[in-house]
Design a protein around this motif. Sequence first.
Motif, PDB file in Angstrom:
ATOM      1  N   VAL A 110     -49.447  92.632   0.370  1.00 35.07           N
ATOM      2  CA  VAL A 110     -49.021  91.704   1.414  1.00 35.07           C
ATOM      3  C   VAL A 110     -49.312  92.268   2.795  1.00 35.07           C
ATOM      4  O   VAL A 110     -49.738  91.547   3.707  1.00 35.07           O
ATOM      5  CB  VAL A 110     -47.519  91.386   1.249  1.00 35.07           C
ATOM      6  N   SER A 111     -49.105  93.580   2.970  1.00 38.55           N
ATOM      7  CA  SER A 111     -49.314  94.181   4.292  1.00 38.55           C
ATOM      8  C   SER A 111     -50.789  94.345   4.637  1.00 38.55           C
ATOM      9  O   SER A 111     -51.132  94.531   5.802  1.00 38.55           O
ATOM     10  CB  SER A 111     -48.621  95.546   4.358  1.00 38.55           C
ATOM     11  N   VAL A 113     -43.653  85.211   2.342  1.00 38.70           N
ATOM     12  CA  VAL A 113     -44.573  85.406   3.466  1.00 38.70           C
ATOM     13  C   VAL A 113     -44.741  84.111   4.252  1.00 38.70           C
ATOM     14  O   VAL A 113     -44.785  84.122   5.487  1.00 38.70           O
ATOM     15  CB  VAL A 113     -45.935  85.921   2.959  1.00 38.70           C
ATOM     16  N   THR A 156     -44.783  88.812   7.200  1.00 39.64           N
ATOM     17  CA  THR A 156     -45.005  90.034   6.415  1.00 39.64           C
ATOM     18  C   THR A 156     -44.198  91.232   6.902  1.00 39.64           C
ATOM     19  O   THR A 156     -44.091  92.219   6.181  1.00 39.64           O
ATOM     20  CB  THR A 156     -46.500  90.416   6.450  1.00 39.64           C
ATOM     21  N   TYR A 158     -41.246  91.731   4.621  1.00 42.24           N
ATOM     22  CA  TYR A 158     -41.443  91.179   3.280  1.00 42.24           C
ATOM     23  C   TYR A 158     -40.780  92.037   2.199  1.00 42.24           C
ATOM     24  O   TYR A 158     -40.036  91.526   1.344  1.00 42.24           O
ATOM     25  CB  TYR A 158     -42.943  91.039   2.964  1.00 42.24           C
TER      26      TYR A 158
END
Length: 407
Positions: A144-145, A344, A349, A352
């Motif tokens: 996600v990052s 998200v 994010t 998250y």
Amino acid sequence: MNSTVEPRESREPAESAAPPVAATHGWRMVAALAVTQTIGYGVLYYAFSVFLTPMTRDLRATGAQVAAGLTISILIAALCAPLAGRWLDARGGRGLMTAGSILGATAVLAWSRVENLFQLYAVSAVIGVACAMVLYESAFAVIVSWFDDKSRPNALLAITIVAGFASAIFLPLTGLLVEWYGWRQALVILALTYGLTAIPLHALVLRRRTHPRPRHERDGIVKAATRTRPFWLLVIAFTANGGAVAVMSVLLITYLIHLGHTPVLAAALAGLLGVLSVTGRLLTTGLQRRLPAALIAAAIFALQGIAVLLLPLLGRTVPGAVGCVLLFGLGFGIASITLPHLLVDRYGTAAYATLSGRIAVFSVADKALAPLGAVALAQTTGYGWVMGTVAAACALAAGALLAYHRV
């Protein structure tokens, strides 16, 4: 959508496409995590069931006493999830997942030397800590990052498709190792396999693309989110669904035998769940390009509830049992790729992993406790009540996601 949490665009800069070098390394991380998640789930989670019988004999304990070790491991992982989430948002995944790999491999080695239940429970608790550090929640935080909105769904899908075969690979592999070398030596081999694979991959491949937001900003996002209705609807939805899936994973074979099927057929039908989880994830990811993720998941959860309700009525015939298992199996695993998308999309994010960890406290704990409650319910009132309860949980999950989509 109405919410007291600020819209995503006002909380963090718009994500831009990754430059070629960053994009290339991102997919290297996906490949590395696909490997470590497959081996991690295989060694730290699925292998336990293979060791149940030999450990019961050698530790002079009952099956329930030994199986409690796995329950302890899952509950400890749930309790540690919020701490792991805060670390991931603040520092990224490389250090945490590398340390978790070392801890996990060491704990499995120690597992091979246990002589009594107390030692087994202690080792199981350590494995639970390691699971919170290295399995899906942490891996997804890394993805996600790094990836933008366009690439993230495919990256998550790639990891879950590969890792979805963990049980299909490690259950028979562990069985062969136990048969050839005994359960203690099998654990040594699995520990070395995991350590020699996961430790270098986590240490050398994982990176963080962006700098973390200041702590007070992350805490502000989490505080605002957890005070609103949408967040708790996600908690309800994914806790209810996780419990339903866990119950069916544990009791499906027994229930199919209860309906009159042979053990071989029952095991074969239950084995379809792992394969169908891949189908469901592919279907969900494809539909997310056209429909809201919450509505897709709600529809699939509702279909799972219908399948469970139909199983007592149609499941005595082979076609009926196959149809019900196929229908339920489509939702087997979609939660793992739907929840990151929903978090998200609404909260961004920056926090998250922390928010994911807060939800995991409930959803992961329910996966440990729900099967125990289902077994007790089956013994006292019969399987019909268990199936009804599972169907109700699926309906609750679907309803919560419908409500989430509307707020």
